[in-house]
Design an enzyme around this catalytic site. Structure first.
Site, mmCIF file in Angstrom:
data_model
loop_
_atom_site.group_PDB
_atom_site.id
_atom_site.type_symbol
_atom_site.label_atom_id
_atom_site.label_comp_id
_atom_site.label_asym_id
_atom_site.label_seq_id
_atom_site.Cartn_x
_atom_site.Cartn_y
_atom_site.Cartn_z
ATOM 1 N N GLN A 1 -5.276 -0.223 -5.108
ATOM 2 C CA GLN A 1 -5.910 -1.234 -5.954
ATOM 3 C C GLN A 1 -6.476 -0.638 -7.244
ATOM 4 O OE1 GLN A 1 -8.282 -4.101 -3.849
ATOM 5 N NE2 GLN A 1 -9.648 -4.454 -5.584
ATOM 6 N N CYS B 1 0.844 -1.192 0.000
ATOM 7 C CA CYS B 1 0.000 0.000 0.000
ATOM 8 C C CYS B 1 0.883 1.246 0.000
ATOM 9 C CB CYS B 1 -0.901 -0.029 1.231
ATOM 10 S SG CYS B 1 -1.577 1.570 1.702
ATOM 11 N N GLU B 2 0.618 2.172 -0.909
ATOM 12 C CA GLU B 2 1.473 3.355 -1.009
ATOM 13 C C GLU B 2 1.238 4.353 0.126
ATOM 14 O OE1 GLU B 2 -0.943 6.398 -3.959
ATOM 15 O OE2 GLU B 2 0.515 5.040 -4.845
ATOM 16 N N HIS B 3 0.180 4.174 0.879
ATOM 17 C CA HIS B 3 -0.108 5.099 1.976
ATOM 18 C C HIS B 3 0.554 4.685 3.290
ATOM 19 C CE1 HIS B 3 -3.976 5.865 -0.492
ATOM 20 N NE2 HIS B 3 -3.035 6.732 -0.829
ATOM 21 N N HIS B 4 0.698 3.367 3.514
ATOM 22 C CA HIS B 4 1.226 2.895 4.795
ATOM 23 C C HIS B 4 2.386 1.905 4.644
ATOM 24 C CE1 HIS B 4 -3.058 3.961 5.473
ATOM 25 N NE2 HIS B 4 -2.581 4.529 6.568
ATOM 26 N N CYS C 1 -3.457 -2.518 5.523
ATOM 27 C CA CYS C 1 -3.583 -1.186 6.117
ATOM 28 C C CYS C 1 -4.959 -1.012 6.754
ATOM 29 C CB CYS C 1 -3.345 -0.100 5.070
ATOM 30 S SG CYS C 1 -4.444 -0.164 3.653
ATOM 31 N N HIS D 1 -6.349 -5.796 2.249
ATOM 32 C CA HIS D 1 -5.465 -4.666 2.501
ATOM 33 C C HIS D 1 -5.095 -4.645 3.982
ATOM 34 C CE1 HIS D 1 -6.278 -2.505 -1.409
ATOM 35 N NE2 HIS D 1 -7.199 -3.455 -1.417
#
Length: 199
Positions: free
Chosen positions: A165, A124-127, A195, A193
């Site tokens: 995704q 995940c690019e956020h976490h 995250c 996910h």
């Protein structure tokens, strides 16, 4: 000797001007072997610096969360994490179009081609936490087909990058459209996910 002098000059130039000086250095020296030696030096130096920076960052994270990076079980953790991320993000070094073009064939087939349940692992690019799932990819040929094994390979290229995704689904479809130019394409991704599940 001459070789050590060249190494010293190369290092100073690299530190002052970075890689933009390579061609200038080559033109001034007019010696192809000097140019090749300098390029190899720059590549090795850059990789070492990147690894060192990454491992130092991991050590800092370990310290901030309240652990001791010098503890026996954590001494090699920064190096292990670097190698793990190098593998998990190797998709940035791969060209998805090249993957498909390696096995592109003329065909009169106009029936839907479907590859189901392609297992993938992403981040995940956020976490920077895992995304684990399966992709289903289908297209209707328009004079060309691609080797079936290249579809899972294409999925892996995009999965081995920082992702969301929705973006990954679109990227896979766009690559197939650009290279195969099918009559139609469909991509469905089902994933868990971490995250969402771990936090």
């Amino acid at each position: 000797g001459l070789s050590s002098k060249i190494d010293n000059i190369s290092k100073k130039i690299f530190m002052l001007y970075n890689i933009d000086i390579v061609l200038t250095f080559y033109l001034l020296k007019r010696k192809k072997w000097l140019f090749l030696k300098f390029v190899l030096y720059v590549k090795m130096e850059t990789k070492v610096n990147a690894k060192e920076k990454f491992e130092n960052a991991v050590k800092t994270i370990i310290e901030i969360i309240g652990e001791d990076p010098k503890r026996e079980g954590l001494i090699k953790t920064p190096e292990r994490v670097f190698k793990a991320f190098e593998f998990m993000t190797k998709g940035y070094k791969a060209d998805p179009k090249k993957v498909l073009n390696e096995a592109l064939f003329e065909s009169s087939n106009n029936e839907m081609v479907l590859v189901r349940d392609i297992e993938f692992y992403s981040l995940c690019e956020h976490h920077l936490l895992p995304i684990i799932g399966r992709a289903h990819v289908a297209y209707i040929p328009n004079g060309k087909v691609v080797g079936l094994s290249k579809i899972p390979r294409l999925v892996e290229v995009y999965a081995r990058r920082l992702q969301i995704q929705e973006q990954m689904t679109e990227q896979i479809a766009d690559a197939i459209i650009d290279v195969i130019n099918p009559k139609g394409v469909g991509v469905v991704i089902q994933a868990r996910h971490m995250c969402m599940e771990m936090r």
